[in-house]
Design a protein around this motif. Structure first.
Motif: not given
Length: 84
Positions: A2, A32-33, A36, A39, A80
């Motif tokens: 990414d 947020q990270k 991520e 997930t 990530v």
């Protein structure tokens, strides 16, 4: 990888003496990270490749919590894929 997100996070930053750039961390960005990363760990890594991770979650969850994961995210400049 990414790299787009990494470059967005480090846009305008001056490299340190080692040529690395580090994003300015905010609570929202870290949250947020971390989401991520979780997930990615849950959905992208095959079950056979994460047996040790699942064992660590079961036996010592305090060692695989958000602050532990954050260390890996920081090490990989919030990429990530690499942190996982």
């Amino acid at each position: 990888i990414d790299s787009k997100m990494t470059s967005e996070l480090t846009k305008g930053q001056v490299p340190d003496v080692y040529g690395q750039v580090h994003p300015v961390e905010s609570d929202d960005m870290m949250k947020q990270k971390l989401e991520e990363l979780q997930t990615f760990l849950d959905q992208e890594i095959p079950l056979d490749d994460k047996q040790e991770w699942m064992q660590a979650q079961a036996k010592c969850p305090e060692l695989v919590n958000g602050s532990f994961q954050l260390q890996f995210l920081r090490c990989e400049v919030y990429n990530v894929d690499l942190a996982a």
